[in-house]
Scaffold this motif. Sequence first.
Motif, PDB file in Angstrom:
ATOM      1  N   SER A  41      44.870 -36.802  30.308  1.00  0.00           N
ATOM      2  CA  SER A  41      45.217 -38.065  29.658  1.00  0.00           C
ATOM      3  C   SER A  41      44.623 -38.087  28.259  1.00  0.00           C
ATOM      4  CB  SER A  41      44.690 -39.246  30.475  1.00  0.00           C
ATOM      5  OG  SER A  41      43.286 -39.175  30.571  1.00  0.00           O
ATOM      6  N   ILE A  42      45.152 -38.979  27.444  1.00  0.00           N
ATOM      7  CA  ILE A  42      44.636 -39.159  26.087  1.00  0.00           C
ATOM      8  C   ILE A  42      44.117 -40.586  25.977  1.00  0.00           C
ATOM      9  CG2 ILE A  42      45.221 -39.267  23.642  1.00  0.00           C
ATOM     10  CD1 ILE A  42      47.207 -37.033  24.139  1.00  0.00           C
ATOM     11  N   TRP A  68      40.993 -39.728  18.954  1.00  0.00           N
ATOM     12  CA  TRP A  68      41.804 -39.433  20.139  1.00  0.00           C
ATOM     13  C   TRP A  68      41.132 -38.342  20.943  1.00  0.00           C
ATOM     14  CZ3 TRP A  68      45.193 -43.064  20.765  1.00  0.00           C
ATOM     15  CH2 TRP A  68      45.622 -43.771  19.639  1.00  0.00           C
ATOM     16  N   GLN A  69      41.041 -38.570  22.248  1.00  0.00           N
ATOM     17  CA  GLN A  69      40.357 -37.630  23.138  1.00  0.00           C
ATOM     18  C   GLN A  69      41.263 -37.262  24.305  1.00  0.00           C
ATOM     19  OE1 GLN A  69      36.933 -39.145  25.367  1.00  0.00           O
ATOM     20  NE2 GLN A  69      35.784 -37.355  24.677  1.00  0.00           N
ATOM     21  N   TRP A  70      41.453 -35.948  24.481  1.00  0.00           N
ATOM     22  CA  TRP A  70      42.209 -35.424  25.628  1.00  0.00           C
ATOM     23  C   TRP A  70      41.194 -35.108  26.720  1.00  0.00           C
ATOM     24  CZ3 TRP A  70      43.430 -29.623  26.095  1.00  0.00           C
ATOM     25  CH2 TRP A  70      44.140 -29.362  27.266  1.00  0.00           C
ATOM     26  N   THR A  71      41.429 -35.640  27.909  1.00  0.00           N
ATOM     27  CA  THR A  71      40.524 -35.448  29.049  1.00  0.00           C
ATOM     28  C   THR A  71      41.312 -34.865  30.206  1.00  0.00           C
ATOM     29  OG1 THR A  71      39.283 -37.392  28.345  1.00  0.00           O
ATOM     30  CG2 THR A  71      38.900 -36.613  30.586  1.00  0.00           C
ATOM     31  N   ARG A  72      40.729 -33.869  30.879  1.00  0.00           N
ATOM     32  CA  ARG A  72      41.367 -33.263  32.045  1.00  0.00           C
ATOM     33  C   ARG A  72      40.295 -32.666  32.936  1.00  0.00           C
ATOM     34  NH1 ARG A  72      40.313 -30.449  27.714  1.00  0.00           N
ATOM     35  NH2 ARG A  72      40.268 -28.203  27.803  1.00  0.00           N
ATOM     36  N   ARG A  81      38.332 -32.989  24.800  1.00  0.00           N
ATOM     37  CA  ARG A  81      38.534 -32.367  23.490  1.00  0.00           C
ATOM     38  C   ARG A  81      39.015 -33.442  22.528  1.00  0.00           C
ATOM     39  NH1 ARG A  81      42.879 -27.654  21.893  1.00  0.00           N
ATOM     40  NH2 ARG A  81      42.557 -27.879  19.659  1.00  0.00           N
ATOM     41  N   TRP A  82      38.449 -33.456  21.335  1.00  0.00           N
ATOM     42  CA  TRP A  82      38.887 -34.387  20.303  1.00  0.00           C
ATOM     43  C   TRP A  82      40.167 -33.862  19.676  1.00  0.00           C
ATOM     44  CZ3 TRP A  82      36.829 -38.931  20.510  1.00  0.00           C
ATOM     45  CH2 TRP A  82      35.516 -39.089  20.950  1.00  0.00           C
ATOM     46  N   GLN A  92      50.544 -35.797  23.850  1.00  0.00           N
ATOM     47  CA  GLN A  92      51.049 -36.897  24.669  1.00  0.00           C
ATOM     48  C   GLN A  92      52.402 -36.543  25.276  1.00  0.00           C
ATOM     49  OE1 GLN A  92      49.296 -39.908  25.486  1.00  0.00           O
ATOM     50  NE2 GLN A  92      50.845 -39.612  27.056  1.00  0.00           N
ATOM     51  N   ALA A  93      53.272 -35.906  24.481  1.00  0.00           N
ATOM     52  CA  ALA A  93      54.581 -35.492  25.009  1.00  0.00           C
ATOM     53  C   ALA A  93      54.399 -34.487  26.148  1.00  0.00           C
ATOM     54  CB  ALA A  93      55.431 -34.893  23.892  1.00  0.00           C
ATOM     55  N   TRP A  94      53.455 -33.573  25.997  1.00  0.00           N
ATOM     56  CA  TRP A  94      53.231 -32.560  27.029  1.00  0.00           C
ATOM     57  C   TRP A  94      52.631 -33.190  28.287  1.00  0.00           C
ATOM     58  CZ3 TRP A  94      50.410 -28.997  23.030  1.00  0.00           C
ATOM     59  CH2 TRP A  94      51.332 -28.559  22.086  1.00  0.00           C
ATOM     60  N   ILE A  95      51.747 -34.149  28.111  1.00  0.00           N
ATOM     61  CA  ILE A  95      51.154 -34.849  29.246  1.00  0.00           C
ATOM     62  C   ILE A  95      52.227 -35.672  29.961  1.00  0.00           C
ATOM     63  CG2 ILE A  95      49.558 -36.717  29.852  1.00  0.00           C
ATOM     64  CD1 ILE A  95      47.674 -35.493  27.669  1.00  0.00           C
ATOM     65  N   ASP A  96      53.120 -36.293  29.189  1.00  0.00           N
ATOM     66  CA  ASP A  96      54.236 -37.035  29.796  1.00  0.00           C
ATOM     67  C   ASP A  96      55.090 -36.099  30.651  1.00  0.00           C
ATOM     68  OD1 ASP A  96      53.334 -39.318  28.534  1.00  0.00           O
ATOM     69  OD2 ASP A  96      54.849 -39.257  26.936  1.00  0.00           O
ATOM     70  N   ASN A  97      55.320 -34.871  30.180  1.00  0.00           N
ATOM     71  CA  ASN A  97      56.069 -33.886  30.966  1.00  0.00           C
ATOM     72  C   ASN A  97      55.343 -33.559  32.262  1.00  0.00           C
ATOM     73  OD1 ASN A  97      58.219 -33.637  29.205  1.00  0.00           O
ATOM     74  ND2 ASN A  97      57.427 -31.808  28.203  1.00  0.00           N
TER      75      ASN A  97
END
Length: 164
Positions: A41-42, A68-72, A81-82, A92-97
Amino acid sequence: MARDLCHPETVRVAADHQASAREIAAELAKIARSGMVLPGSITQRHTRCGRPGCACRATPPRLHGPYWQWTRKVAAKTVCRWLSLDQRHDYQAWIDNDRRLRELLARHADVLARRLLDYDALARRVGAADSVWVVTHGEPHCANVVRDPNGGLHLVDWDTTMLA
């Protein structure tokens, strides 16, 4: 003439299941071909710095950001990761996929669960019948059938032999 064991009419599957499975498979394939899939998620973050007298320390505070922070999860640990603003849009598009893939697989799991309930009901009916049991191949699908030079068909891969 031998029947084509891979033809859809050989093994009857409910029409609604076939249609649903085709729809899900097409969308899964489209997303998979893109190669653009990321879990996680972001999150938008605002932070305080360590400088004395900065507006982020005032009352009310004016925090720095947005960042913005990507968390997994990686090996059961949370990894962050910032991201830059451009990266945020791509990610975000890739996470939506990824979320769409999971949704499609969950939908397919529901269809399969219904089929398993049908199978269980049939198994109970057969088990209650006064029948003679025979040894059978556990996976008699087209990938486990070979044709000999004379045109005869043979089942292979008897790892899941069972009584039926």
